[in-house]
Write a protein that holds these residues in place. Structure first.
Motif, PDB file in Angstrom:
ATOM      1  N   GLU A   1       0.838  -1.202   0.000  1.00  0.00           N
ATOM      2  CA  GLU A   1       0.000   0.000   0.000  1.00  0.00           C
ATOM      3  C   GLU A   1       0.874   1.254   0.000  1.00  0.00           C
ATOM      4  OE1 GLU A   1      -2.494  -0.761   3.336  1.00  0.00           O
ATOM      5  OE2 GLU A   1      -3.811   0.923   2.870  1.00  0.00           O
ATOM      6  N   CYS A   2       1.964   1.202   0.769  1.00  0.00           N
ATOM      7  CA  CYS A   2       2.877   2.346   0.856  1.00  0.00           C
ATOM      8  C   CYS A   2       3.524   2.591  -0.519  1.00  0.00           C
ATOM      9  CB  CYS A   2       3.923   2.060   1.927  1.00  0.00           C
ATOM     10  SG  CYS A   2       5.084   3.395   2.177  1.00  0.00           S
ATOM     11  N   PHE A   3       3.919   1.507  -1.180  1.00  0.00           N
ATOM     12  CA  PHE A   3       4.467   1.635  -2.536  1.00  0.00           C
ATOM     13  C   PHE A   3       3.404   2.229  -3.467  1.00  0.00           C
ATOM     14  CE2 PHE A   3       7.835  -1.681  -1.687  1.00  0.00           C
ATOM     15  CZ  PHE A   3       8.907  -0.970  -2.196  1.00  0.00           C
ATOM     16  N   ASP A   4       2.193   1.666  -3.402  1.00  0.00           N
ATOM     17  CA  ASP A   4       1.140   2.066  -4.338  1.00  0.00           C
ATOM     18  C   ASP A   4       0.721   3.526  -4.124  1.00  0.00           C
ATOM     19  OD1 ASP A   4       1.222  -0.494  -5.355  1.00  0.00           O
ATOM     20  OD2 ASP A   4      -0.525  -1.202  -4.243  1.00  0.00           O
ATOM     21  N   LYS A   5       0.576   3.919  -2.842  1.00  0.00           N
ATOM     22  CA  LYS A   5       0.099   5.279  -2.561  1.00  0.00           C
ATOM     23  C   LYS A   5       1.152   6.333  -2.899  1.00  0.00           C
ATOM     24  CE  LYS A   5      -3.445   4.125   0.815  1.00  0.00           C
ATOM     25  NZ  LYS A   5      -3.713   3.932   2.248  1.00  0.00           N
ATOM     26  N   THR A   6       2.408   6.047  -2.581  1.00  0.00           N
ATOM     27  CA  THR A   6       3.439   7.040  -2.917  1.00  0.00           C
ATOM     28  C   THR A   6       3.627   7.119  -4.433  1.00  0.00           C
ATOM     29  OG1 THR A   6       4.985   5.375  -2.175  1.00  0.00           O
ATOM     30  CG2 THR A   6       4.884   7.318  -0.858  1.00  0.00           C
ATOM     31  N   ALA A   7       3.468   5.978  -5.092  1.00  0.00           N
ATOM     32  CA  ALA A   7       3.585   5.988  -6.561  1.00  0.00           C
ATOM     33  C   ALA A   7       2.530   6.923  -7.145  1.00  0.00           C
ATOM     34  CB  ALA A   7       3.404   4.575  -7.101  1.00  0.00           C
ATOM     35  N   ARG A   8       1.331   6.825  -6.591  1.00  0.00           N
ATOM     36  CA  ARG A   8       0.241   7.668  -7.110  1.00  0.00           C
ATOM     37  C   ARG A   8       0.561   9.153  -6.905  1.00  0.00           C
ATOM     38  NH1 ARG A   8      -5.787   6.740  -5.069  1.00  0.00           N
ATOM     39  NH2 ARG A   8      -5.111   4.587  -5.164  1.00  0.00           N
ATOM     40  N   MET A   9       1.201   9.479  -5.749  1.00  0.00           N
ATOM     41  CA  MET A   9       1.547  10.886  -5.468  1.00  0.00           C
ATOM     42  C   MET A   9       2.484  11.463  -6.524  1.00  0.00           C
ATOM     43  SD  MET A   9       2.441  11.054  -1.488  1.00  0.00           S
ATOM     44  CE  MET A   9       1.739   9.896  -0.364  1.00  0.00           C
ATOM     45  N   ILE A  10       3.317  10.598  -7.119  1.00  0.00           N
ATOM     46  CA  ILE A  10       4.233  11.137  -8.139  1.00  0.00           C
ATOM     47  C   ILE A  10       3.772  10.756  -9.554  1.00  0.00           C
ATOM     48  CG2 ILE A  10       6.258  11.503  -6.681  1.00  0.00           C
ATOM     49  CD1 ILE A  10       7.378   8.825  -7.603  1.00  0.00           C
ATOM     50  N   GLY A  11       2.495  10.468  -9.667  1.00  0.00           N
ATOM     51  CA  GLY A  11       1.889  10.282 -10.987  1.00  0.00           C
ATOM     52  C   GLY A  11       2.194   8.971 -11.681  1.00  0.00           C
ATOM     53  N   LEU A  12       2.538   7.932 -10.902  1.00  0.00           N
ATOM     54  CA  LEU A  12       2.817   6.632 -11.524  1.00  0.00           C
ATOM     55  C   LEU A  12       1.552   5.778 -11.508  1.00  0.00           C
ATOM     56  CD1 LEU A  12       6.216   5.898  -9.736  1.00  0.00           C
ATOM     57  CD2 LEU A  12       5.908   6.707 -12.078  1.00  0.00           C
TER      58      LEU A  12
ATOM     59  N   LEU B   1       5.385   6.969   6.827  1.00  0.00           N
ATOM     60  CA  LEU B   1       6.352   7.108   5.737  1.00  0.00           C
ATOM     61  C   LEU B   1       5.680   7.768   4.525  1.00  0.00           C
ATOM     62  CD1 LEU B   1       9.153   6.511   4.599  1.00  0.00           C
ATOM     63  CD2 LEU B   1       8.406   4.179   4.110  1.00  0.00           C
ATOM     64  N   LYS B   2       4.452   7.327   4.269  1.00  0.00           N
ATOM     65  CA  LYS B   2       3.672   7.903   3.169  1.00  0.00           C
ATOM     66  C   LYS B   2       3.445   9.404   3.412  1.00  0.00           C
ATOM     67  CE  LYS B   2      -0.617   7.344   3.789  1.00  0.00           C
ATOM     68  NZ  LYS B   2      -1.764   6.552   4.219  1.00  0.00           N
ATOM     69  N   THR B   3       3.129   9.758   4.673  1.00  0.00           N
ATOM     70  CA  THR B   3       2.898  11.169   5.001  1.00  0.00           C
ATOM     71  C   THR B   3       4.189  11.973   4.840  1.00  0.00           C
ATOM     72  OG1 THR B   3       1.354  10.315   6.614  1.00  0.00           O
ATOM     73  CG2 THR B   3       1.797  12.663   6.727  1.00  0.00           C
ATOM     74  N   SER B   4       5.311  11.365   5.233  1.00  0.00           N
ATOM     75  CA  SER B   4       6.600  12.077   5.077  1.00  0.00           C
ATOM     76  C   SER B   4       6.873  12.365   3.606  1.00  0.00           C
ATOM     77  CB  SER B   4       7.762  11.253   5.604  1.00  0.00           C
ATOM     78  OG  SER B   4       7.499  10.841   6.877  1.00  0.00           O
ATOM     79  N   VAL B   5       6.511  11.420   2.744  1.00  0.00           N
ATOM     80  CA  VAL B   5       6.710  11.651   1.304  1.00  0.00           C
ATOM     81  C   VAL B   5       5.831  12.822   0.852  1.00  0.00           C
ATOM     82  CG1 VAL B   5       6.449  10.662  -1.018  1.00  0.00           C
ATOM     83  CG2 VAL B   5       7.368   9.260   0.822  1.00  0.00           C
ATOM     84  N   LEU B   6       4.616  12.862   1.379  1.00  0.00           N
ATOM     85  CA  LEU B   6       3.688  13.940   1.020  1.00  0.00           C
ATOM     86  C   LEU B   6       4.276  15.309   1.406  1.00  0.00           C
ATOM     87  CD1 LEU B   6       0.715  14.099  -0.035  1.00  0.00           C
ATOM     88  CD2 LEU B   6       0.039  14.381   2.349  1.00  0.00           C
ATOM     89  N   TYR B   7       4.827  15.397   2.640  1.00  0.00           N
ATOM     90  CA  TYR B   7       5.456  16.658   3.085  1.00  0.00           C
ATOM     91  C   TYR B   7       6.691  16.978   2.263  1.00  0.00           C
ATOM     92  CZ  TYR B   7       2.359  16.565   7.135  1.00  0.00           C
ATOM     93  OH  TYR B   7       1.255  16.553   7.943  1.00  0.00           O
ATOM     94  N   TYR B   8       7.459  15.929   1.974  1.00  0.00           N
ATOM     95  CA  TYR B   8       8.669  16.142   1.171  1.00  0.00           C
ATOM     96  C   TYR B   8       8.286  16.746  -0.177  1.00  0.00           C
ATOM     97  CZ  TYR B   8      12.728  15.409  -1.736  1.00  0.00           C
ATOM     98  OH  TYR B   8      13.760  15.619  -2.610  1.00  0.00           O
ATOM     99  N   LEU B   9       7.237  16.198  -0.780  1.00  0.00           N
ATOM    100  CA  LEU B   9       6.816  16.665  -2.110  1.00  0.00           C
ATOM    101  C   LEU B   9       6.252  18.090  -2.060  1.00  0.00           C
ATOM    102  CD1 LEU B   9       5.182  13.421  -3.524  1.00  0.00           C
ATOM    103  CD2 LEU B   9       7.238  14.534  -4.381  1.00  0.00           C
ATOM    104  N   ARG B  10       5.620  18.424  -0.930  1.00  0.00           N
ATOM    105  CA  ARG B  10       5.087  19.784  -0.772  1.00  0.00           C
ATOM    106  C   ARG B  10       6.246  20.789  -0.780  1.00  0.00           C
ATOM    107  NH1 ARG B  10       2.849  20.815   4.949  1.00  0.00           N
ATOM    108  NH2 ARG B  10       5.100  20.850   5.241  1.00  0.00           N
TER     109      ARG B  10
END
Ligand code: KG4
Ligand code: ZN
Length: 384
Positions: free
Chosen positions: A210-221, A264-273
């Motif tokens: 899920e973590c792979f899938d959700k972060t992938a979606r955040m970067i348009g994959l 971890l997913k949330t950290s990616v979200l903040y990183y991307l912001r």
């Protein structure tokens, strides 16, 4: 024991014919024939798996897949006897919610001779309930017409026992440990012997997949994100000019064997912001950081569990175990004393064969099941 197995828990429809032998002490499996059809392309458009769409596809695909598997396995001969009206009515009732499957079933199954099969193993959980029901009802209808008993199989036990399927006899030494990593699960399971399991660690929130899938979606994959992240991370490792990104390693130092991946997913979200993606190289850097962070957490917790329970074999299974970097890292970093079994890439993701191995172990373990087999979306694996 010849087993016909059926898998419909998520977005793969799998049917297999397997010959199982050896008992609980030394189980081994010979593949007679096997076919899995993936619905990934279809679900990709929607960015994830839609249960009702999955159900419709399973209904459409099961009879054609079974036909191919029987043809390749034993060959098909025509039946001499028509089915009784009574049996036909019962089948109509069992498959009343799957009209397309019912139509195909009645057109094909009554016309062929009962194959030489001892058991029908079918996944009854965990998974998407509408999808699981299709496989269960199909198994019930086959069981009725051919008079073959059903074994309800646990999908996660399927992932775990899939390491037993290759020809070369892989002798698992006990106590063994399984790291089960998939789209819905992240679990450490202690295996005292086949059929005897204890969950000693699990995710408290999201699963690794899920973590792979959700972060992938955040970067348009596209969905599923795991293989996409893995491809980008590979590219990043080849290039030298990659940005180093530090992501937190959730629960890595906690004394228990649990995981947490939603932070971890949330950290990616903040990183991307704070660091919006500007080019492919940014995506690749992030993919590499995510894959490596996840791998480090998985290895650290697994090592802790191996030490604590003095495990002699480690099994890594479930969709995420198809990840090349995770496979390689475990093999390089773990103590050479422990034997590591990881299923082939094909067997890592969902398939019918793993349900035959789970069914065999389940049958021999003499587990008690409710009389009426029902889909159990949250079915768990043993004691906790
Ligand atoms: O076991 P599985 O096929 O279905 C479930 O039972 O959930 O696992 C699917 C999960 C998805 O989250 C997918 O992104 C992940 O496995 N996956 C991967 C890879 N291949 C599949 N994750 C990381 N790297 C891969 N190569
Ligand atoms: Zn799975």
């Amino acid at each position: 024991m010849k087993i016909l197995s059926i898998e419909t828990s998520c977005d793969e429809t799998g049917v297999s014919l397997v010959e199982a032998k050896g008992g609980l002490k030394d189980p081994s499996f010979k593949v007679i024939s096997d076919l899995t059809i993936s619905q990934i392309k279809l679900h990709k458009k929607y960015g994830g798996v839609f249960p009702n769409l999955a159900k419709r596809e399973h209904s459409r695909n099961l009879v054609p897949i079974l036909k191919k598997v029987l043809e390749q396995g034993f060959g098909i001969s025509n039946s001499q006897f028509p089915i009784s009206k009574q049996i036909q009515e019962k089948i109509e009732k069992i498959l009343e919610r799957e009209p397309e499957l019912l139509k195909q079933f009645l057109e094909f199954i009554p016309k062929i001779k009962r194959p030489n099969i001892d058991r029908i193993a079918v996944t009854y959980g965990p998974g998407l309930e509408p999808a699981l029901w299709v496989g269960i009802n199909f198994a019930k209808a086959l069981s009725l017409i051919w008079e073959i008993p059903i074994i309800p199989a646990n999908h996660m036990e399927g992932h775990m026992t899939s390491v037993l399927i290759p020809k070369e006899n892989k002798k698992v030494k006990f106590p063994a440990l399984a790291l089960l990593i998939s789209g819905g699960h992240t679990e450490l399971v202690l295996i005292k012997k086949w059929g005897d399991y204890k969950i000693i660690g699990r995710t408290r929130d999201d699963a690794v997949g899920e973590c792979f899938d959700k972060t992938a979606r955040m970067i348009g994959l596209p969905y599923p994100g795991g293989p996409e992240i893995s491809k980008l991370a590979e590219k990043a490792r080849i290039k030298k000019s990659i940005k180093k990104i530090d992501l937190p390693k959730p629960m890595i130092n906690s004394p228990d064997l649990d995981f947490s991946f939603s932070g971890l997913k949330t950290s990616v979200l903040y990183y991307l912001r704070d660091n919006p993606i500007k080019n492919n190289s940014d995506k690749e850097s992030l993919a590499k950081a995510l894959e490596e962070t996840i791998t480090e957490v998985l290895i650290s917790k697994t090592e802790k569990a191996i030490k604590k329970y003095k495990a002699k074999t480690l099994i890594i299974a479930g969709g995420v175990s198809a990840n090349k970097f995770i496979r390689k890292s475990f093999e390089e970093k773990l103590d050479k004393e422990i034997q590591i079994f990881i299923p082939s890439i094909y067997l890592s993701t969902d398939n019918g064969l793993m349900i035959a191995s789970a069914g065999y172990i389940s049958e021999l373990s003499k587990r008690k099941y409710p009389k009426e087999i029902k889909a159990q979306g949250n079915l768990s694996l043993g004691k906790e």
